[in-house]
Design a protein around this motif. Structure first.
Motif, PDB file in Angstrom:
ATOM      1  N   MET A   1      41.333  37.776  44.626  1.00  0.00           N
ATOM      2  CA  MET A   1      41.378  36.736  43.620  1.00  0.00           C
ATOM      3  C   MET A   1      41.122  37.310  42.226  1.00  0.00           C
ATOM      4  SD  MET A   1      41.775  33.514  43.379  1.00  0.00           S
ATOM      5  CE  MET A   1      41.434  32.105  42.442  1.00  0.00           C
ATOM      6  N   ALA A   2      40.155  38.222  42.122  1.00  0.00           N
ATOM      7  CA  ALA A   2      39.832  38.825  40.835  1.00  0.00           C
ATOM      8  C   ALA A   2      41.000  39.675  40.340  1.00  0.00           C
ATOM      9  CB  ALA A   2      38.570  39.665  40.939  1.00  0.00           C
ATOM     10  N   ASP A   3      41.666  40.395  41.302  1.00  0.00           N
ATOM     11  CA  ASP A   3      42.816  41.205  40.917  1.00  0.00           C
ATOM     12  C   ASP A   3      43.947  40.332  40.393  1.00  0.00           C
ATOM     13  OD1 ASP A   3      41.623  43.590  41.541  1.00  0.00           O
ATOM     14  OD2 ASP A   3      42.487  43.706  43.562  1.00  0.00           O
ATOM     15  N   GLU A   4      44.152  39.186  41.027  1.00  0.00           N
ATOM     16  CA  GLU A   4      45.228  38.273  40.615  1.00  0.00           C
ATOM     17  C   GLU A   4      44.931  37.703  39.221  1.00  0.00           C
ATOM     18  OE1 GLU A   4      46.906  34.023  42.031  1.00  0.00           O
ATOM     19  OE2 GLU A   4      46.543  35.494  43.632  1.00  0.00           O
ATOM     20  N   THR A   5      43.686  37.367  38.943  1.00  0.00           N
ATOM     21  CA  THR A   5      43.289  36.849  37.629  1.00  0.00           C
ATOM     22  C   THR A   5      43.462  37.925  36.556  1.00  0.00           C
ATOM     23  OG1 THR A   5      41.688  35.397  38.699  1.00  0.00           O
ATOM     24  CG2 THR A   5      41.430  35.761  36.344  1.00  0.00           C
ATOM     25  N   ARG A   8      47.179  38.388  35.890  1.00  0.00           N
ATOM     26  CA  ARG A   8      47.692  37.264  35.114  1.00  0.00           C
ATOM     27  C   ARG A   8      47.287  37.415  33.635  1.00  0.00           C
ATOM     28  NH1 ARG A   8      45.514  32.376  37.460  1.00  0.00           N
ATOM     29  NH2 ARG A   8      46.384  33.227  39.342  1.00  0.00           N
ATOM     30  N   ALA A   9      46.031  37.809  33.372  1.00  0.00           N
ATOM     31  CA  ALA A   9      45.543  38.004  32.004  1.00  0.00           C
ATOM     32  C   ALA A   9      46.291  39.151  31.330  1.00  0.00           C
ATOM     33  CB  ALA A   9      44.047  38.271  32.010  1.00  0.00           C
ATOM     34  N   LEU A  10      46.531  40.212  32.073  1.00  0.00           N
ATOM     35  CA  LEU A  10      47.271  41.349  31.527  1.00  0.00           C
ATOM     36  C   LEU A  10      48.707  40.952  31.206  1.00  0.00           C
ATOM     37  CD1 LEU A  10      47.261  44.321  30.777  1.00  0.00           C
ATOM     38  CD2 LEU A  10      47.851  44.852  33.151  1.00  0.00           C
ATOM     39  N   THR A  11      49.324  40.184  32.095  1.00  0.00           N
ATOM     40  CA  THR A  11      50.691  39.716  31.860  1.00  0.00           C
ATOM     41  C   THR A  11      50.751  38.846  30.609  1.00  0.00           C
ATOM     42  OG1 THR A  11      51.139  39.769  34.240  1.00  0.00           O
ATOM     43  CG2 THR A  11      52.634  38.459  32.893  1.00  0.00           C
TER      44      THR A  11
END
Length: 191
Positions: A1-5, A8-11
């Motif tokens: 979940m942290a990796d996905e967040t 998303r923030a990096l994108t």
């Protein structure tokens, strides 16, 4: 979940950067269109954010700065006319004090080629340093300190180009050196 967040923030950051880059490129394009004859004017196609514009920059031939001694023909004549307008319309009436034996000025200044070079350099600096967009509001002070005062003192001093000119007499021959072969000026015999 942290990796996905984090992904998303990096994108989102990358997308923000792309939008900012496109805005800067649009502003640059508008500025180029506003300046007649500017290098890379409208239609140059350099709107790609992926670095393709770097390739185009390498193809652009380097040009001399607009210093008078590097210009020729009509371009030099036009620059001389603009310089004369500035000297006679701005510099002389607004900046020069009364002529004296210690501070001479020749009304035929354009015939003193070394003075013309100094005056042109002063004018180029004046153009840059009186534009608040490039120098803020301190530019004129810098121009007076770094360009006007030292150059005018040298021009008008006893050893300057006007040193032998008086109110009734004009002399340029005391300043004209003989021709010296150089890379800047090839003679017809060398061609």
């Amino acid at each position: 979940m942290a990796d996905e967040t984090a992904h998303r923030a990096l994108t989102e950051d990358v997308e923000d950067l792309k939008a900012m880059l496109q805005a800067v490129q649009a502003e640059l394009r508008d500025l180029r269109e506003a300046v007649p004859g500017a290098a890379g004017a409208a239609g140059d196609g350099d709107t790609t954010p992926d670095g393709a514009g770097e390739e185009q920059e390498e193809d652009v031939e380097w040009q001399y700065p607009p210093f008078l001694f590097l210009l020729e023909g009509e371009q030099r004549d036009a620059e001389l006319r603009l310089l004369a307008e500035w000297v006679e319309g701005v510099l002389v009436p607004g900046c020069l004090t009364e002529v004296s034996a210690d501070a001479r000025w020749c009304h035929r200044w354009i015939e003193h080629w070394d003075a013309v070079g100094v005056l042109h350099a002063m004018w180029l600096a004046w153009q840059e340093l009186t534009d608040p967009a490039t120098c803020g509001h301190t530019g004129p002070s810098v121009w007076y300190r770094d360009h006007y005062r030292p150059h005018v003192a040298a021009l008008r001093g006893p050893g300057g180009p006007f040193g032998s000119c008086t109110k009734g007499e004009h002399r340029t021959e005391h300043r004209l050196p003989s021709k010296v072969p150089s890379a800047w000026c090839a003679t017809e015999d060398e061609a």
